[in-house]
Design an enzyme around this catalytic site. Structure first.
Site, PDB file in Angstrom:
ATOM      1  N   GLY A  93       0.827  -1.283   0.021  1.00  0.00           N
ATOM      2  CA  GLY A  93      -0.151  -0.056   0.227  1.00  0.00           C
ATOM      3  C   GLY A  93       0.729   1.130   0.015  1.00  0.00           C
ATOM      4  N   HIS A 131     -21.627   8.211   4.734  1.00  0.00           N
ATOM      5  CA  HIS A 131     -21.554   9.504   4.996  1.00  0.00           C
ATOM      6  C   HIS A 131     -22.526  10.343   4.383  1.00  0.00           C
ATOM      7  CE1 HIS A 131     -19.598  13.428   4.095  1.00  0.00           C
ATOM      8  NE2 HIS A 131     -18.822  13.146   4.551  1.00  0.00           N
ATOM      9  N   ARG A 151     -21.775  12.659  11.271  1.00  0.00           N
ATOM     10  CA  ARG A 151     -22.298  11.919  10.393  1.00  0.00           C
ATOM     11  C   ARG A 151     -23.588  10.846  10.706  1.00  0.00           C
ATOM     12  NH1 ARG A 151     -16.208  11.314   7.743  1.00  0.00           N
ATOM     13  NH2 ARG A 151     -16.090  13.628   7.100  1.00  0.00           N
ATOM     14  N   ARG A 190     -16.217   7.572  12.938  1.00  0.00           N
ATOM     15  CA  ARG A 190     -14.963   8.600  12.624  1.00  0.00           C
ATOM     16  C   ARG A 190     -15.436   9.877  12.647  1.00  0.00           C
ATOM     17  NH1 ARG A 190     -12.480  10.627   8.575  1.00  0.00           N
ATOM     18  NH2 ARG A 190     -13.526   9.379   6.785  1.00  0.00           N
TER      19      ARG A 190
HETATM   20  C1  LIG Z   1     -14.062  10.686  -1.281  1.00  0.00           C
HETATM   21  C2  LIG Z   1     -13.417  10.518   0.020  1.00  0.00           C
HETATM   22  C3  LIG Z   1     -13.095  11.792   0.755  1.00  0.00           C
HETATM   23  C4  LIG Z   1     -12.341  11.529   2.105  1.00  0.00           C
HETATM   24  N1  LIG Z   1     -12.087  12.819   2.677  1.00  0.00           N
HETATM   25  C5  LIG Z   1     -11.554  12.758   3.854  1.00  0.00           C
HETATM   26  C6  LIG Z   1     -11.007  13.838   4.499  1.00  0.00           C
HETATM   27  O1  LIG Z   1     -11.471  15.117   4.020  1.00  0.00           O
HETATM   28  N2  LIG Z   1     -10.362  13.718   5.615  1.00  0.00           N
HETATM   29  C7  LIG Z   1      -9.996  12.549   6.256  1.00  0.00           C
HETATM   30  O2  LIG Z   1      -9.324  12.538   7.223  1.00  0.00           O
HETATM   31  N3  LIG Z   1     -10.335  11.447   5.452  1.00  0.00           N
HETATM   32  C8  LIG Z   1     -11.055  11.361   4.397  1.00  0.00           C
HETATM   33  N4  LIG Z   1     -11.500  10.306   3.740  1.00  0.00           N
HETATM   34  C9  LIG Z   1     -10.939   9.030   4.257  1.00  0.00           C
HETATM   35  C10 LIG Z   1      -9.363   8.857   3.856  1.00  0.00           C
HETATM   36  O3  LIG Z   1      -9.162   9.368   2.832  1.00  0.00           O
HETATM   37  C11 LIG Z   1      -8.817   7.388   3.916  1.00  0.00           C
HETATM   38  O4  LIG Z   1      -9.455   6.566   5.019  1.00  0.00           O
HETATM   39  C12 LIG Z   1      -7.641   7.405   3.937  1.00  0.00           C
HETATM   40  O5  LIG Z   1      -7.013   8.065   2.977  1.00  0.00           O
HETATM   41  C13 LIG Z   1      -7.224   5.922   3.835  1.00  0.00           C
HETATM   42  O6  LIG Z   1      -5.635   5.960   3.622  1.00  0.00           O
HETATM   43  P1  LIG Z   1      -4.709   4.526   3.622  1.00  0.00           P
HETATM   44  O7  LIG Z   1      -3.247   4.831   3.501  1.00  0.00           O
HETATM   45  O8  LIG Z   1      -5.122   3.431   4.772  1.00  0.00           O
HETATM   46  O9  LIG Z   1      -5.267   3.778   2.493  1.00  0.00           O
HETATM   47  P2  LIG Z   1      -5.505   4.105   0.796  1.00  0.00           P
HETATM   48  O10 LIG Z   1      -5.191   5.477   0.484  1.00  0.00           O
HETATM   49  O11 LIG Z   1      -6.843   3.681   0.480  1.00  0.00           O
HETATM   50  O12 LIG Z   1      -4.147   3.136  -0.038  1.00  0.00           O
HETATM   51  C14 LIG Z   1      -4.565   1.739  -0.059  1.00  0.00           C
HETATM   52  C15 LIG Z   1      -3.160   1.260  -0.867  1.00  0.00           C
HETATM   53  O13 LIG Z   1      -3.228  -0.126  -0.592  1.00  0.00           O
HETATM   54  C16 LIG Z   1      -2.958  -0.727  -1.918  1.00  0.00           C
HETATM   55  N5  LIG Z   1      -3.736  -1.982  -2.126  1.00  0.00           N
HETATM   56  C17 LIG Z   1      -4.831  -2.259  -1.556  1.00  0.00           C
HETATM   57  N6  LIG Z   1      -5.164  -3.647  -1.586  1.00  0.00           N
HETATM   58  C18 LIG Z   1      -3.802  -4.241  -2.157  1.00  0.00           C
HETATM   59  C19 LIG Z   1      -3.430  -5.398  -2.609  1.00  0.00           C
HETATM   60  N7  LIG Z   1      -4.168  -6.329  -2.444  1.00  0.00           N
HETATM   61  N8  LIG Z   1      -2.188  -5.541  -3.479  1.00  0.00           N
HETATM   62  C20 LIG Z   1      -1.518  -4.573  -3.413  1.00  0.00           C
HETATM   63  N9  LIG Z   1      -1.716  -3.351  -3.165  1.00  0.00           N
HETATM   64  C21 LIG Z   1      -2.904  -3.127  -2.418  1.00  0.00           C
HETATM   65  C22 LIG Z   1      -3.408   0.210  -2.925  1.00  0.00           C
HETATM   66  O14 LIG Z   1      -2.789   0.274  -4.151  1.00  0.00           O
HETATM   67  C23 LIG Z   1      -3.285   1.590  -1.903  1.00  0.00           C
HETATM   68  O15 LIG Z   1      -1.690   1.967  -2.581  1.00  0.00           O
HETATM   69  C24 LIG Z   1     -12.164  10.395   2.638  1.00  0.00           C
HETATM   70  C25 LIG Z   1     -12.476   8.982   1.894  1.00  0.00           C
HETATM   71  C26 LIG Z   1     -12.908   9.185   0.783  1.00  0.00           C
HETATM   72  C27 LIG Z   1     -13.406   8.004   0.091  1.00  0.00           C
END
Ligand SMILES: Cc1cc2nc3c(=O)[nH]c(=O)nc-3n(C[C@H](O)[C@H](O)[C@H](O)COP(=O)(O)OP(=O)(O)OC[C@H]3O[C@@H](n4cnc5c(N)ncnc54)[C@H](O)[C@@H]3O)c2cc1C
Ligand code: FES
Lengths: 637, 256
Positions: free
Chosen positions: A40, A266, A330, A435
């Site tokens: 990720g 949401h 929310r 959250r």
């Molecule tokens: C539209 C939207 C708006 C949002 N706005 C906000 C906000 O304003 N403020 C806030 O705090 N939060 C917000 N959130 C929530 C927040 O964006 C996410 O919870 C957060 O970015 C998740 O980050 P992460 O690094 O955990 O995962 P992600 O950014 O989802 O990254 C996952 C990574 O894992 C990799 N991956 C997944 N499965 C596999 C696999 N099987 N094999 C290889 N690679 C894999 C993907 O390629 C990616 O690189 C929002 C969410 C959405 C959907």
């Protein structure tokens, strides 16, 4: 399965410092001898990979997109919280801690949340130093806004693209380490399974999404930063590729899965338009600062919004929650919208929508002020719906957005499989049952920049691991299993597409394990899923072969895992005999229809242990203790 | 509405590839362009045929993954719009729509509409960052930055790295992409210490990848879904000239 949260002793404000001192360090010269796998490249993964490589570890990084910069974090809009108290409005680490525990409806672990609030201030420093262009005031200092109904202004933002800017900062830090040789990164590489050897997580099996090659990678520790599972609902605000595969495969290999039923719906998303719809678009929560939510007072009112006079409008949030009005949290806002639409007062073609109206704000502040605040969101809305929100109210409806549940981790962010860590949205989180806005970005970066790089050192310094290579029989065995599964998907040669199955599963989960849940529906879901799953394996069509780029095959693998995962989600919702946060059980509500929590019996994290597909998983409980934030019933009246 | 799609199909980098026509029937004007493709793909899949491969993920115009030429234009003709945000109401019944991959030498075709854009990652790896280790950052408000400068930095930092600029350019130039990152970082006090080395290395990497030169066709500016402007290219050129002169005098600081 033994659940030891490993919470350090001592007063809450000192736990992290004490722990950092007590943790063993890896000798700098030895760090480069340790290989760590990070799956990720979202906020959590990219920040962790970069920070660990800076420390000297050898990092292998993976993502399924064509570039690490495209992880789903890129789509976050509204902002990131931090207890900087720049606005001098009474914020503090303790207040952020308290708000997060309370907002999560008292289902999070206090010690973790306190640490999150502590490191939040370092995140902003780090991002600014990287060149993240946060919004600033005319004096040149950082600007803040209030978000999601908190009473202090602690949200940092970069227009409506905060996630993009934070992720590019982390991506660039990652790029710098790739350049320096500390990180080897592999794009279009999907993790299909976890390799556990002698009880330790020692590697992963991946499929090269271009060539189809299945291979193993070994390391001294594995970090999953693979995001959330909202796509189990089919329609959600998440990117199309978001999945539960990595976390679920780890669960099958022994990692406890915590609170899978805690999902966030949401309140402000663009409603579903038709059958073709492939995903839902979020309209930032910040819109609720100036928009007023209403539905017609008359059932099935077909008049256009402009022709419905004030006296025929029901501003139901202001009516039900006079103190917070349109700014209720929310979960409360989402349920209230569903209640009105179920009762027949919804608007738009499908009747599943409510108005979010800016007319008052435009009259009061003038159109330019509204344009300045929300211009890009209004534009995005118009692109999708062909309606102009300056002239006619937006239509919105709740949509699946974030998943609080995830892999259970201890204070060191380690799962129940030694060596396997989970960070970001992938872990069961600091957000309890709900959250708060702008806290996911904070948690992802806290885990990746400031927590895991420390705790991983302690794990490596205190664990003796036998050397292993990719030729280890266990690697070969798991590779063979992955290949066999792919073959099975390809050879079904059935009649129904993967998307068709996914839609069917999504509809069921949305109806029964969505905004409100009840025993009957959950039991029905648990009964129906196995049959659906069987039909999937027998009747799915996946054209092409496994040895080239094959998007049907990629989707099929992910949906197959959703079919297994959905069952435990329903079981979790069934065992949680209370309403808390995003989890609303119809049996547990007050006379006024508000959520009723049961602190006496349900104050625990529910952690599931896998017992084989189709077998009932075992439930374990991590009791939650609230020493500092005494549970009170949330009231927004 | 009913449409005809003329789609580039190519099994792999070695395959010659060619156009194949597909009918798209009963398309809802409210569906997005990619949802229209989804429908066509589901029909292919139900017949056991391989669907049209195309890159996409966020479907919100922010991840930069979607990338296709629609009737000869990157992401289609709508201004400031990615393919995933394009809606079918902009097309008319009976129309034939030609869909092709980016045609840029440094972006080899992987399959159908999918290309390999890792060249962009390598350009960022050649200095598109500020060298600050985790934990070594000063208190955030110690670096005041005027609102104008911060806003200008944001405008260029909004680049989504989709590659439409290079795909639109008759020379296959990536100057808009590279200059967006260079001016974002060079324009901020945090990026100033590495300004010269960053500019030189990124431009050199861009050349090494085989992207063409900019000869002011201005297609990139029109194609850019984030409406990033060409004046960034001249800013970058100024920094690049300074950088090459200085490196000739003082050497390149050990990095190539
Ligand atoms: C539209 C939207 C708006 C949002 N706005 C906000 C906000 O304003 N403020 C806030 O705090 N939060 C917000 N959130 C929530 C927040 O964006 C996410 O919870 C957060 O970015 C998740 O980050 P992460 O690094 O955990 O995962 P992600 O950014 O989802 O990254 C996952 C990574 O894992 C990799 N991956 C997944 N499965 C596999 C696999 N099987 N094999 C290889 N690679 C894999 C993907 O390629 C990616 O690189 C929002 C969410 C959405 C959907
Ligand atoms: S799919 Fe993300 S920008 Fe189009």
């Amino acid at each position: 399965m033994k659940l030891d949260a490993k919470i350090p002793s001592g007063p809450i404000a000192e736990k992290w410092d004490t722990h950092r001192f007590q943790m063993k360090l890896v000798n700098p010269a030895n760090k480069r001898k340790h290989t760590v796998i990070v799956v990720g490249t979202g906020l959590a993964g990219a920040s962790a990979s970069a920070s660990m490589a800076e420390l000297g570890y050898h990092v292998l990084s993976f993502c399924y997109q064509d570039s690490p910069r495209r992880a789903h974090s890129i789509a976050a809009q509204g902002g990131i919280n931090a207890a900087k108290n720049y606005q001098n409005d009474g914020d503090s680490i303790y207040r952020l801690f308290y708000d997060t525990v309370k907002g999560g409806d008292y289902r999070a672990r206090e010690a973790n949340v306190y640490r999150l609030a502590q490191v939040s201030v370092n995140i902003i420093d780090q991002c600014v130093a990287q060149g993240v262009p946060f919004a600033r005031d005319y004096g040149g200092l950082l600007a803040n806004r209030s978000f999601g109904g908190t009473q202090v202004s602690r949200t940092f933002y970069a227009r409506g693209q905060t996630g993009q800017q934070l992720l590019l900062g982390a991506y660039q830090a990652l790029a710098r380490q790739i350049d320096a040789g500390g990180v080897k990164h592999y794009s279009r590489m999907e993790m299909l399974d976890l390799i556990v050897i002698d009880g330790y997580a020692r590697g992963i099996v991946t499929r090269n999404m271009v060539t189809g090659e299945i291979r193993s990678w070994v390391a001294d520790a594995v970090i999953l930063a693979t995001g959330g599972y909202s796509n189990v609902y089919y329609l959600s605000t998440n990117a199309m590729g978001c999945n539960v595969t990595a976390a679920w495969r780890a669960h099958r290999r022994g990692a406890g899965f915590a609170n899978p039923c805690f999902t966030q719906i949401h309140p402000t998303c663009i409603p579903v338009a038709g059958e073709e719809q492939s995903k839902l678009t979020l309209m930032s929560e910040s819109l609720r600062n100036d928009g007023r939510i209403w539905v017609p007072k008359k059932k099935d009112d077909t008049r256009p919004a402009s022709q419905i006079p004030e006296s025929d409008r029901d501003y139901y949030l202001e009516r039900r929650y006079p103190a917070f009005g349109n700014l209720v949290p929310r979960d409360v806002a989402s349920r209230a919208a569903k209640e009105r639409c179920d009762a027949g007062y919804g608007v738009g073609a499908t009747k599943y929508g409510v108005y979010l109206d800016f007319a008052d704000a435009i009259n009061r502040l003038g159109r330019p002020a509204i344009e300045d605040r929300y211009g890009n969101l209004f534009e995005m809305y118009e692109k999708i719906t062909a309606e102009n929100p300056y002239e006619t109210p937006m239509r919105i409806y709740p949509a699946p957005h974030y998943t609080m549940g995830g892999l259970w981790v201890d204070y060191n962010l380690m799962t129940t499989i030694p060596g396997l860590h989970a960070i970001g949205e992938a872990n069961f989180s600091d957000h309890g049952a709900n959250r708060l806005g702008a806290s996911a970005l904070m948690q992802g970066l806290a885990d990746g920049y400031f927590i895991l790089p420390y705790t991983i050192g302690n794990f490596l310094a205190t664990t003796k691991l036998a050397p292993v290579s990719e030729d280890h029989p266990e690697c070969k065995k798991i590779e063979a299993e992955a290949k066999e599964r792919i073959q099975k998907l390809l050879s079904a040669k059935g009649k129904r597409t993967v998307d068709d199955f996914h839609r069917q599963l999504g509809r069921l989960i949305w109806n029964e394990v969505g905004m409100s849940r009840k025993r009957e529906g959950l039991e029905k879901t648990i009964r129906e899923i196995p049959a659906m799953r069987e039909e999937f394996w027998a009747n799915v069509t996946v054209p092409g072969s496994g040895d080239h780029l094959n998007q049907s095959l990629e989707k099929a693998g992910r949906v197959a895992d959703f079919f297994e995962f959905a069952e435990v989600m329903a079981r979790d919702a069934l065992q949680r005999e209370e309403s808390c946060g995003g989890h609303f059980r119809e049996e547990h509500q007050t006379e006024e229809g508000e959520a009723k929590r049961d602190d006496e019996n349900m104050s625990y994290a529910a952690v599931w242990e896998f017992q084989g597909v189709g077998n009932e998983p075992t439930l374990h409980k991590e009791p939650l203790e609230f020493e500092y934030c005494k549970p009170t019933q949330r009231s927004y009246k | 509405m009913n449409l005809t799609l003329r789609v580039w199909r190519q099994k792999g980098p070695q395959d010659k590839g060619g156009f194949v026509d597909y009918p798209a029937k009963d398309v809802s004007p409210d569906s997005s362009f990619l949802e229209m493709l989804d429908r066509v793909n589901e029909e292919l899949e139900s017949r056991g045929e391989e669907p049209i491969a195309f890159d996409h993920d966020c479907r919100e115009g922010i991840c930069g993954m979607c990338s296709m030429m629609i009737n000869g234009y990157p992401h289609g003709l709508e201004k400031g719009t990615t393919a995933c945000q394009l809606h079918m109401r902009h097309f008319s019944d009976g129309q034939t729509i030609t869909i092709e991959p980016w045609r840029v030498k440094p972006f080899p075709i992987v399959r159908d509409l999918i290309t390999d854009r890792t060249a962009f990652d390598r350009i960022i790896q050649a200095g598109g960052y500020v060298s600050v280790n985790t934990g070594s950052a000063p208190e955030a408000n110690m670096i005041p930055i005027s609102k104008e400068i911060a806003d200008a930095a944001f405008d260029v930092a909004a680049c989504i790295g989709c590659g439409a600029c290079a795909a639109s350019c008759p020379n296959g130039s990536a100057m808009l992409f590279v200059s967006a990152k260079v001016t974002h970082l060079n324009g901020l006090p945090q990026g100033e210490p590495e300004l010269l080395e960053r500019t030189r290395r990124m431009v050199e990497q861009m050349d090494a990848e085989g992207f063409g030169n900019c000869s002011n066709h201005r297609e990139c500016e029109v194609a850019c879904p984030k409406e990033i402007q060409m004046r960034n290219i001249s800013k970058m050129n100024r920094d690049f000239i300074r950088s090459s002169v200085l490196s000739r005098v003082f050497g390149t600081n050990g990095k190539s």
